[in-house]
Design an enzyme around this catalytic site. Structure first.
Site, short mmCIF file in Angstrom:
data_model
loop_
_atom_site.label_atom_id
_atom_site.label_comp_id
_atom_site.label_asym_id
_atom_site.label_seq_id
_atom_site.Cartn_x
_atom_site.Cartn_y
_atom_site.Cartn_z
N ARG A 107 0.85 -1.19 0.00
CA ARG A 107 0.00 0.00 0.00
C ARG A 107 0.89 1.25 0.00
NH1 ARG A 107 -3.01 2.94 4.90
NH2 ARG A 107 -3.95 4.55 3.64
N HIS A 152 -3.22 10.88 0.74
CA HIS A 152 -2.71 10.65 2.11
C HIS A 152 -2.10 11.97 2.60
CE1 HIS A 152 -1.17 7.34 5.01
NE2 HIS A 152 -0.87 8.49 5.57
N GLU A 197 -7.69 8.42 6.52
CA GLU A 197 -7.94 9.02 7.84
C GLU A 197 -8.60 10.40 7.80
OE1 GLU A 197 -4.61 8.81 10.49
OE2 GLU A 197 -4.69 6.63 10.57
N ASN A 337 -7.67 1.93 9.97
CA ASN A 337 -6.36 2.15 10.59
C ASN A 337 -6.57 2.14 12.09
OD1 ASN A 337 -5.35 2.56 8.05
ND2 ASN A 337 -4.75 4.69 8.36
N TYR A 339 -4.60 1.68 15.98
CA TYR A 339 -3.34 1.61 16.74
C TYR A 339 -3.54 1.40 18.23
CZ TYR A 339 -0.79 3.23 12.61
OH TYR A 339 -0.24 3.32 11.36
N GLU A 407 -3.86 -0.17 8.23
CA GLU A 407 -2.68 0.20 9.03
C GLU A 407 -2.82 -0.34 10.43
OE1 GLU A 407 -1.39 4.31 9.38
OE2 GLU A 407 -1.92 4.67 7.28
C1 NOJ Z 1 -1.61 6.91 10.49
C2 NOJ Z 1 -1.18 7.64 9.26
O1 NOJ Z 1 -1.96 7.24 8.18
C3 NOJ Z 1 0.29 7.49 8.96
O2 NOJ Z 1 0.63 8.42 7.98
C4 NOJ Z 1 1.09 7.64 10.23
O3 NOJ Z 1 2.47 7.66 9.98
C5 NOJ Z 1 0.71 6.53 11.18
N1 NOJ Z 1 -0.68 6.68 11.52
C6 NOJ Z 1 1.51 6.52 12.48
O4 NOJ Z 1 1.25 7.67 13.21
#
Ligand code: NOJ
Length: 513
Positions: A107, A152, A197, A337, A339, A407
């Site tokens: 990607r 992006h 995002e 995405n 985290y 992500e």
């Molecule tokens: C989401 C973002 O899409 C990406 O650009 C970023 O580096 C990562 N999170 C980590 O923060």
């Protein structure tokens, strides 16, 4: 022992319950868990974060070039993406790394101002188009599918000067640009992501100062951005659907960032739900819910607050009925995405935030307990159970959509021995498999990131790569971390084995890649 002798049956039951009931995680860790047939693995990057070549061969300025050139120490290390990983020149090495990992797809994103330097389709930059053709062809040569993010975060500066995402004309600007990409690359690209995002684009860029263009026009600009962005996404989706899908046969969707919001106690359950609706429901509800439109709680709350604050109309713009229909269902998959997680509590105090503002509208606050272990990024704690809960909520709220994890990843301050990253990846993949066992339709997993790169306002201080990048060397030497070897084995075996210990002496390319 004594207990065992006196109450053998009870004790055995208790003992096995401790083993079996303690947690699914424990159960899973003792075995190797397999991914279903057809499941796809990849890694991700983004144009501004890796390409460099900021003014090479006719590329024009974007908002990140503009901001970092005009205010160099806006980033923690006063560095920018002018050269970054130099992927504009080193893309063959990037593909080689994808081969080493044995990836199914890679990607990456396309830089709007590299392909269309005027921002519009009147003038195409042949060198920019050639660069992406080279990258796509190099990937396909080794059977690695390109997954392309159309946008992006690197908006052409000229469009920002015309108000960027708060200008409704961006619906045309973005969809014209998208059409160019479908025409140029759609014969070979079968996976498209319109926008990466929305929350970070709109809230951080327009309602705050934590991303370019740092407008900080709170309580209004981020909502205008959200509406225009959703309509722009939907228009691009329908262009692909009507004009290209039949001949090109690809799939297209949006990527939404979502953290899990866990209530501090039951008393805060409603606050956590309101926060979910604002933070990611804002973008998911209009596309993935049956009814479409912004979440009802956002519409009601912002309308009431706006009236009380003396506005003539709600600060949250309305979709027309036609727009609701256009946006609803406009994604072939839920690009996610994810985290980390936060604990949420209700907070009605208007002293905490500016009025009006996004967080004043939410009336809740979040934090991460100090005993949550974390990454180099302050916001990134290792909370795999939050991933499970989030996937469950997406399954339940939106009628079990196809989910692409676009992500997921972990930051360190560098170094090749990245045990914490390995622990994070294993925990999150395990949680994802738990959700899949419960019925979540996850088809794709993407590790962020293939290699270290420009981490936005953090510059190069936080490293997310499976490969370490040496920014002191002109070749931007890329070296696999231990996590790269672990990820490679997951991809090779299509299985998660908690006990696997890689031999990290040499990275090879396996047969077939
Ligand atoms: C989401 C973002 O899409 C990406 O650009 C970023 O580096 C990562 N999170 C980590 O923060």
């Amino acid at each position: 022992m004594l207990l065992l002798r006196r109450f053998p049956t009870f004790t055995l039951t208790l003992f096995s319950c401790i083993l079996l009931c303690e947690s699914n995680t424990l159960k899973a860790r003792q075995t190797v868990r397999n991914f279903p047939d057809g499941f796809l693995f990849g890694t991700a990057t983004a144009s501004y974060q890796i390409e460099g070549g900021w003014n090479a061969d006719g590329k024009s300025e974007n908002i990140w070039d503009h901001m970092t050139h005009n205010n160099p120490c806006v980033t923690d290390d006063c560095l920018n993406g002018d050269v970054a990983d130099d992927s504009y020149n080193l893309y063959k090495r990037d593909v080689e790394m994808a081969r080493e990992l044995g990836l199914d797809f890679y990607r990456f994103s396309i830089s709007w101002s590299r392909v269309l330097p005027t921002s519009f389709p009147d003038k195409m930059n042949e060198a920019g188009v050639q660069y992406y053709n080279n990258l796509i062809n190099e990937l396909l040569k080794y059977n690695i599918e390109p997954m392309v993010t159309i946008y992006h975060w690197d908006l052409p500066q000229k469009l920002q000067e015309m108000s960027g995402w708060t200008n409704p004309h961006i619906v045309d600007w973005f969809s014209d640009y998208s059409r160019v990409l479908f025409e140029q690359f759609g014969d070979r690209v079968k996976y498209w992501i319109t926008l990466n995002e929305p929350r970070e684009i709109c809230y951080q860029g327009y309602g705050s100062v934590t991303m370019a263009p740092q407008l900080n026009i709170q309580g209004t600009a981020e909502y205008m951005c959200a509406k225009n962005l959703l309509v722009a996404h939907a228009k691009a989706y329908h262009i692909y659907d009507k004009e290209f899908r039949a001949t090109q046969g690809g799939t297209i969707g949006i990527t939404i960032s979502a953290s899990w919001m866990e209530p501090e106690t039951e008393d805060h359950a409603e606050a956590a739900e309101v926060m979910r609706q604002f933070e990611w429901g804002q973008y998911a509800h209009p596309i993935f819910s049956k009814a479409g439109d912004f979440p009802p709680v956002m519409k009601e709350r912002i309308a009431a607050k706006s009236a009380a604050q003396g506005f003539q109309r709600s600060r949250l713009p309305e979709f027309t009925a036609e727009e609701v229909e256009m946006v609803r269902g406009s994604s072939d998959f839920f690009g996610l995405n994810h985290y980390s997680s936060v604990i949420v509590f209700k907070n009605e105090s208007s002293l905490t935030y500016d009025v009006p503002s996004y967080y004043d509208d939410i009336e809740a606050n979040g934090y991460q307990p100090s005993d949550w272990s974390g990454a180099a990024s302050s916001w990134l704690k290792d909370v795999p159970w939050g991933f499970y809960k989030l996937l469950t909520a997406i399954r339940e709220n939106y009628d079990n959509p196809v989910v692409f994890i676009t992500e997921n990843g972990y930051s360190t301050y560098g170094g090749l021995e990245d045990e914490d990253r390995i622990t994070y990846y294993r925990g999150y993949l395990n949680a994802m498999l738990d959700a899949m066992e419960d019925g979540s339709d996850v088809r794709v997993y993407t590790a962020w990131s293939l290699m270290d790169n420009f981490e936005w306002m953090r510059g190069y201080t936080e490293r997310f790569g499976l490969y370490e990048v040496d920014y002191e060397s002109p070749e931007r030497t890329r070296t696999p971390r231990k996590s790269a070897f672990v990820y490679k084995e997951i991809v090779r075996t299509r299985a998660l084995d908690f006990n696997y210990e890689p031999n990290t002496t040499i990275m090879t390319i396996d047969e077939g890649h």
